[in-house]
Design a protein around this motif. Structure first.
Motif, short mmCIF file in Angstrom:
data_model
loop_
_atom_site.label_atom_id
_atom_site.label_comp_id
_atom_site.label_asym_id
_atom_site.label_seq_id
_atom_site.Cartn_x
_atom_site.Cartn_y
_atom_site.Cartn_z
N VAL A 19 -52.30 -49.70 -53.70
CA VAL A 19 -51.61 -48.65 -54.45
C VAL A 19 -52.69 -47.87 -55.21
O VAL A 19 -53.52 -48.46 -55.90
CB VAL A 19 -50.59 -49.24 -55.45
N MET A 20 -52.68 -46.55 -55.06
CA MET A 20 -53.69 -45.71 -55.71
C MET A 20 -53.26 -45.35 -57.14
O MET A 20 -52.07 -45.23 -57.42
CB MET A 20 -53.90 -44.43 -54.90
N GLN A 38 -47.30 -33.00 -48.79
CA GLN A 38 -47.94 -32.89 -47.49
C GLN A 38 -48.53 -34.22 -47.00
O GLN A 38 -48.98 -34.30 -45.86
CB GLN A 38 -49.04 -31.83 -47.53
N LEU A 39 -48.50 -35.23 -47.84
CA LEU A 39 -49.00 -36.54 -47.42
C LEU A 39 -48.06 -37.16 -46.40
O LEU A 39 -46.84 -37.00 -46.49
CB LEU A 39 -49.11 -37.48 -48.62
N PRO A 40 -48.60 -37.90 -45.43
CA PRO A 40 -47.74 -38.66 -44.53
C PRO A 40 -46.92 -39.67 -45.32
O PRO A 40 -47.30 -40.05 -46.43
CB PRO A 40 -48.72 -39.37 -43.59
N LYS A 41 -45.83 -40.12 -44.76
CA LYS A 41 -44.89 -40.99 -45.49
C LYS A 41 -44.93 -42.42 -44.96
O LYS A 41 -45.31 -42.68 -43.83
CB LYS A 41 -43.46 -40.47 -45.35
N ILE A 42 -44.52 -43.34 -45.83
CA ILE A 42 -44.30 -44.74 -45.47
C ILE A 42 -43.06 -45.19 -46.24
O ILE A 42 -42.87 -44.79 -47.39
CB ILE A 42 -45.53 -45.62 -45.77
N TYR A 43 -42.20 -45.97 -45.61
CA TYR A 43 -40.95 -46.36 -46.26
C TYR A 43 -41.17 -47.44 -47.33
O TYR A 43 -42.03 -48.31 -47.19
CB TYR A 43 -39.93 -46.84 -45.24
N HIS A 44 -40.34 -47.39 -48.35
CA HIS A 44 -40.42 -48.32 -49.47
C HIS A 44 -40.18 -49.77 -49.07
O HIS A 44 -40.64 -50.69 -49.72
CB HIS A 44 -39.42 -47.93 -50.57
N ASP A 45 -39.47 -49.97 -47.95
CA ASP A 45 -39.17 -51.33 -47.53
C ASP A 45 -40.13 -51.85 -46.46
O ASP A 45 -39.91 -52.92 -45.88
CB ASP A 45 -37.72 -51.44 -47.06
N ASP A 46 -41.22 -51.13 -46.22
CA ASP A 46 -42.26 -51.62 -45.32
C ASP A 46 -42.79 -52.94 -45.88
O ASP A 46 -43.05 -53.04 -47.08
CB ASP A 46 -43.38 -50.58 -45.24
N GLY A 53 -46.47 -54.41 -53.99
CA GLY A 53 -45.74 -53.90 -55.15
C GLY A 53 -45.61 -52.40 -55.19
O GLY A 53 -45.45 -51.82 -56.26
N GLY A 54 -45.67 -51.74 -54.04
CA GLY A 54 -45.53 -50.29 -53.99
C GLY A 54 -44.11 -49.84 -54.29
O GLY A 54 -43.15 -50.54 -53.97
N SER A 55 -44.00 -48.69 -54.94
CA SER A 55 -42.71 -48.12 -55.30
C SER A 55 -42.61 -46.69 -54.77
O SER A 55 -43.62 -46.07 -54.43
CB SER A 55 -42.56 -48.07 -56.83
N VAL A 56 -41.39 -46.18 -54.73
CA VAL A 56 -41.16 -44.80 -54.29
C VAL A 56 -42.04 -43.88 -55.13
O VAL A 56 -42.16 -44.05 -56.35
CB VAL A 56 -39.67 -44.44 -54.42
N ASN A 57 -42.69 -42.93 -54.48
CA ASN A 57 -43.61 -41.93 -55.03
C ASN A 57 -45.03 -42.44 -55.26
O ASN A 57 -45.90 -41.67 -55.63
CB ASN A 57 -43.08 -41.27 -56.31
N ASP A 58 -45.29 -43.74 -55.04
CA ASP A 58 -46.68 -44.22 -55.07
C ASP A 58 -47.40 -43.68 -53.84
O ASP A 58 -46.77 -43.36 -52.83
CB ASP A 58 -46.73 -45.75 -55.02
N VAL A 59 -48.72 -43.63 -53.91
CA VAL A 59 -49.53 -43.30 -52.74
C VAL A 59 -50.32 -44.56 -52.40
O VAL A 59 -50.92 -45.19 -53.26
CB VAL A 59 -50.47 -42.10 -53.01
N ARG A 76 -50.69 -42.70 -47.51
CA ARG A 76 -49.25 -42.52 -47.28
C ARG A 76 -48.52 -42.49 -48.62
O ARG A 76 -48.81 -43.29 -49.50
CB ARG A 76 -48.68 -43.68 -46.47
N MET A 77 -47.56 -41.59 -48.72
CA MET A 77 -46.69 -41.54 -49.89
C MET A 77 -45.46 -42.40 -49.61
O MET A 77 -44.85 -42.30 -48.53
CB MET A 77 -46.25 -40.10 -50.19
#
Length: 84
Positions: A19-20, A38-46, A53-59, A76-77
């Motif tokens: 997590v950045m 414009q960042l590529p996406k990754i789902y929160h449930d990956d 511990g990534g959350s929605v809107n983290d990069v 990925r966002m």
């Protein structure tokens, strides 16, 4: 061992995920002259996102070993998976 107990991030085929910080994200966006959307996406449930511990809107910074580049980074966002 139950597969639910295995930390997916430790599997040999799963690249490093981090997590950045907000400052790192700001530097990234400025370096590539892009905006957040414009960042590529990754789902929160990956599974890897959940493990770190990534959350929605983290990069997330994903670091892979590459035979040609040596080390390849991608970004990925985290977004919420849409409901079906």
């Amino acid at each position: 061992m139950d597969t639910k107990d295995f930390p997916v991030i430790e599997h040999v085929m799963v690249p490093e995920h981090h997590v950045m910080t907000r400052e790192e994200v700001d530097d990234l966006l400025q370096k590539y002259q892009i905006n957040y959307d414009q960042l590529p996406k990754i789902y929160h449930d990956d599974p890897a996102v959940k493990t770190i511990g990534g959350s929605v809107n983290d990069v997330i910074r994903i670091v892979r070993n590459s035979q040609t580049a040596g080390r390849a980074e991608s970004f990925r966002m985290v977004v919420k998976r849409p409901k079906k």
